[in-house]
Design a protein around this motif. Structure first.
Motif: not given
Length: 125
Positions: A91-117
């Motif tokens: 395994f590996r240790l990681s930090l995961v964003p959570v909401d106010s209830n402590g439930k994990p928030i799924k990260a939104k997909s972002k386009t990397k700078p310099g990349k086109t869709t």
């Protein structure tokens, strides 16, 4: 009438047969008590016993007695030792964003700078 109940010790380590069992066990423990470090240390101790603590001591470079103390919830393990143990367990240790209830928030997909869709561009002649 003499009714006696016979009880048996149950050891979770005996039921962790493969990597999937271990992953589900750790995931359930983290969902149950994510802020209880003693409980999480106990869970890692169960996984370590299922995996063979002597092998873990060799692969992590952490003394066996230090591992036993860490996994009994004694002392204050360093982040480095926890990371080595997690890595050795697969395994590996990681930090995961959570909401106010402590439930994990799924990260939104972002386009990397310099990349086109992948939008099609209509050529104008």
């Amino acid at each position: 009438m003499n009714n006696k109940v016979q009880l048996y010790d149950w050891d979770a380590a005996e039921h962790l047969r493969d990597e999937e069992d271990i992953a589900f066990f750790i995931e359930a423990a983290l969902e149950e008590a994510p802020d209880d470090s003693a409980f999480i240390a106990s869970v890692l101790g169960i996984v370590a016993r299922a995996r063979n603590i002597s092998d873990l001591a060799r692969s992590t470079g952490i003394a066996r007695e230090t591992l036993y103390k860490m996994l009994r919830g004694e002392g204050n393990p360093t982040m480095g030792n926890l990371s080595k143990l997690a890595r050795s367990l697969g395994f590996r240790l990681s930090l995961v964003p959570v909401d106010s209830n402590g439930k994990p928030i799924k990260a939104k997909s972002k386009t990397k700078p310099g990349k086109t869709t992948s939008k099609k561009v209509k050529k104008v002649a």
